[in-house]
Scaffold this motif. Sequence first.
Motif, PDB file in Angstrom:
ATOM      1  N   LEU A   1      -7.690  -4.175  -5.013  1.00  0.00           N
ATOM      2  CA  LEU A   1      -7.109  -2.818  -4.788  1.00  0.00           C
ATOM      3  C   LEU A   1      -6.814  -1.586  -5.645  1.00  0.00           C
ATOM      4  O   LEU A   1      -6.713  -1.444  -4.856  1.00  0.00           O
ATOM      5  CB  LEU A   1      -5.625  -3.825  -4.719  1.00  0.00           C
TER       6      LEU A   1
ATOM      7  N   PHE B   1      -3.580  -5.698  -9.259  1.00  0.00           N
ATOM      8  CA  PHE B   1      -3.286  -4.613  -8.635  1.00  0.00           C
ATOM      9  C   PHE B   1      -1.516  -4.277  -8.987  1.00  0.00           C
ATOM     10  O   PHE B   1      -1.045  -2.762  -9.551  1.00  0.00           O
ATOM     11  CB  PHE B   1      -2.630  -5.173  -6.911  1.00  0.00           C
TER      12      PHE B   1
ATOM     13  N   HIS C   1       0.884  -0.842  -0.294  1.00  0.00           N
ATOM     14  CA  HIS C   1      -0.255  -0.056  -0.502  1.00  0.00           C
ATOM     15  C   HIS C   1       0.596   1.909   0.097  1.00  0.00           C
ATOM     16  O   HIS C   1       0.323   2.018  -0.562  1.00  0.00           O
ATOM     17  CB  HIS C   1      -1.164  -0.159   1.626  1.00  0.00           C
TER      18      HIS C   1
ATOM     19  N   ALA D   1      -7.331  -7.334   0.320  1.00  0.00           N
ATOM     20  CA  ALA D   1      -6.578  -8.232  -0.085  1.00  0.00           C
ATOM     21  C   ALA D   1      -6.222  -9.363   0.394  1.00  0.00           C
ATOM     22  O   ALA D   1      -6.670 -10.261  -0.207  1.00  0.00           O
ATOM     23  CB  ALA D   1      -5.191  -7.047   0.545  1.00  0.00           C
TER      24      ALA D   1
ATOM     25  N   PHE E   1      -7.694  -1.633   1.568  1.00  0.00           N
ATOM     26  CA  PHE E   1      -6.565  -2.585   1.205  1.00  0.00           C
ATOM     27  C   PHE E   1      -6.482  -3.135   1.829  1.00  0.00           C
ATOM     28  O   PHE E   1      -5.913  -4.563   1.190  1.00  0.00           O
ATOM     29  CB  PHE E   1      -5.130  -1.076   1.336  1.00  0.00           C
TER      30      PHE E   1
END
Length: 355
Positions: free
Chosen positions: A88, A81, A27, A103, A99
């Motif tokens: 995401l 991603f 992230h 995930a 996030f």
Amino acid sequence: MKYIMDREIQIFTEIWLTAIVTLIFCHQIAARIPSGAARLLSLLPIIYLFTTLPLRLSSFHLAAPTIFYLVWLGNFKLLLFSFNQGPLSTSPPLSLLHFISIALLPIKTKQTPISPKPPSSDKKAFHPIIIFLLKFCLIAVIISLEKYREFIHPYLILALYCCHAYLGAELVLAVTAVPVRAVLGLELEPQFDEPYLATSLQDFWGRRWNLMVTSILRPTVYDPVRRVSTRILGRRWALPAAVMATFVVSGLMHEVFYYYVTRVAPTWEVTWFFVLHGFCVAVEVGVKKAWCGCWGLRPAVSRPLTVGFVAVTGGWLYFPQGIRSGLDVKAINEYSILVGFIRDRLPVNASSLVL
């Protein structure tokens, strides 16, 4: 036995803490790397960890959801991603907590805003809770019956395994979504939609059974294969090719799951189960198009035919691999171990309540 379960809980906790830490990296750092090969390269160590960490677990009930959430859903979400796609990758970007939750867990947020429910719908809101409790009681009965499987006809045992697989998967996924709804206040898509009411195989696999898998296989396998197949094979064969590719990948991922929980070399029966269903779905879609979407079968007929076909082919190809490896016996025996483990850690011992 107590030491073994304590050790399993410790490993389970370490795995999930490691997964959370790696997603903080995704992230905060990986999201700032341009999408494509560069971001994929930065995520390969995370994908490697997600793939190998569950191998440390030996308990079926701890390993099974960990394998499904990390090795399958988690890795596929990270692959999307990498190319700025999937759940995401949003605009604006997801908060860190959102996030990590999306995930790691089998959840999908609803795309359309949910209008407030009128006061008169409170009674209906209680209905899913009743259904959940009924399914919980039903799986408890099935587990009790499976302990006496040597006295039960093999066909009935396979029927119990089918019900057990469905109820176990649905209840685990539903329980997983509870803290997300409570903490983040997200409106989530249903994870199952009464698959026993499916009127066709397309309806069963595409709209009712384990919709979290459907939602992740569509952007990772179905859509790209259909785009490429359209250019190479033409529009007529693109859809069947995409359907078959999706079911093959699903079959291979189920083989991976079986290997993780049994540590036995695959026999590929599970893959053939999904290849068979992929072929049948492709044929079904083609017949529907030829008949302009008209099946000519009433739900009272199509529902038992659909569920019966899934159950019979499951008993033929899907379950034997696990039964031969003793996975069914292991899972059933673990229930009593888990119950004892939880009971020993209750703040009040049940025996102290007896006057």
